[in-house]
Design an enzyme around this catalytic site. Structure first.
Site, PDB file in Angstrom:
ATOM      1  N   VAL A  54      38.294  20.521  15.989  1.00 14.25           N
ATOM      2  CA  VAL A  54      37.035  21.163  16.380  1.00 14.25           C
ATOM      3  C   VAL A  54      35.882  20.483  15.651  1.00 14.25           C
ATOM      4  O   VAL A  54      35.832  20.456  14.415  1.00 14.25           O
ATOM      5  CB  VAL A  54      37.073  22.681  16.080  1.00 14.25           C
ATOM      6  CG1 VAL A  54      35.772  23.340  16.538  1.00 14.25           C
ATOM      7  CG2 VAL A  54      38.269  23.341  16.756  1.00 14.25           C
ATOM      8  N   LYS A  55      34.962  19.926  16.447  1.00 14.26           N
ATOM      9  CA  LYS A  55      33.836  19.179  15.869  1.00 14.26           C
ATOM     10  C   LYS A  55      32.637  20.116  15.740  1.00 14.26           C
ATOM     11  O   LYS A  55      32.214  20.733  16.726  1.00 14.26           O
ATOM     12  CB  LYS A  55      33.517  17.987  16.787  1.00 14.26           C
ATOM     13  CG  LYS A  55      32.777  16.859  16.113  1.00 14.26           C
ATOM     14  CD  LYS A  55      32.699  15.666  17.069  1.00 14.26           C
ATOM     15  CE  LYS A  55      31.983  14.484  16.446  1.00 14.26           C
ATOM     16  NZ  LYS A  55      31.771  13.417  17.430  1.00 14.26           N
ATOM     17  N   ILE A  56      32.118  20.200  14.542  1.00 14.97           N
ATOM     18  CA  ILE A  56      31.097  21.207  14.214  1.00 14.97           C
ATOM     19  C   ILE A  56      29.898  20.534  13.556  1.00 14.97           C
ATOM     20  O   ILE A  56      30.067  19.703  12.647  1.00 14.97           O
ATOM     21  CB  ILE A  56      31.717  22.259  13.255  1.00 14.97           C
ATOM     22  CG1 ILE A  56      32.835  22.990  14.007  1.00 14.97           C
ATOM     23  CG2 ILE A  56      30.683  23.232  12.723  1.00 14.97           C
ATOM     24  CD1 ILE A  56      33.610  23.948  13.176  1.00 14.97           C
TER      25      ILE A  56
END
Ligand code: G3P
Length: 218
Positions: free
Chosen positions: A86-88
């Site tokens: 998950v890219k945040i």
């Protein structure tokens, strides 16, 4: 150093994977839009398609900018495939989300990192990867490689597990310089990866070998 490809283009991903040296994929909303992938279902299906091609981490970015939205989106993305990361974005709400995912064992990639302080904060939150944007710093007359080296020093000082994922890589020298500094991962376009193979003396030498072989086998 691990090699990720920074694109949502399935052909480029397939080509890089066929080389046998690809370790993973990173995408972002701009790269998805560039491929004409719009709408939540299409975007989710595209991530599924990428995960079918590459057996390695695939970064999928959230669009929300507040904690609860990031959690909802991130959980949906993580459920797509075990390889999804998950890219945040590197904002304070993002740091909270990284901490949440890290406690749940969900891998994260903290993106849009432009300073050592941001990298330190993301590592303390338990990010799996942080993405310092090398090329975009170079674009504003700031040496992106200096930032990678500074983060390497800090992470080594405290033995942080967070991996440095050099992003916004534009050309083969960026890749070589990142390898010299000890970046854990680099993500770049297929063109930069392929360009590592180029050398005129290799081409010349091969031409000569083949010509000599042909002469001897007349
Ligand atoms: O995926 C993030 C980063 O690699 C973007 O690169 O070339 O748009 O600065 P670039």
């Amino acid at each position: 150093m691990k090699f990720f490809i920074d694109t949502a283009n399935l052909k480029d991903i397939q080509d890089a994977n066929d080389l046998g040296i690809l370790d993973g994929v990173t995408t972002n909303p701009s790269l998805m839009a560039k491929e004409g992938i719009t709408g939540q279902e299409n975007i989710l299906n595209h991530y599924r398609a990428i995960c079918k091609i590459v057996d390695g981490p695939v970064s999928a970015e959230v669009i929300s900018t507040e904690f609860h939205g990031m959690i909802e989106e991130g959980e949906k993305l993580a459920a797509l495939h075990p390889n999804i990361v998950v890219k945040i974005p590197m904002i304070l709400e993002g740091i909270k989300a990284i901490k949440y995912f890290s406690a749940k064992g969900i891998k994260t990639n903290c993106t849009l990192v432009f300073s050592a302080g941001q990298a330190l904060l993301a590592a303390k939150a338990g990010a799996t990867y942080i993405s310092p944007f090398l090329g975009r710093l170079d674009d504003v007359s700031t040496n992106g490689l200096d930032l990678i080296a500074q983060i390497r020093l800090i992470y080594d000082n405290y033995m942080f597990d967070t991996q440095i994922l050099a992003a916004s890589v534009r050309h083969p020298m960026h890749i070589i310089n990142c390898a010299e500094i000890g970046s854990d991962v680099m993500t770049g376009p297929l063109s930069a990866i392929k360009a590592l193979a180029n050398h005129p003396l290799t081409d010349l030498g091969l031409k000569q070998f083949l010509a000599d072989h042909a002469k001897g086998n007349k």
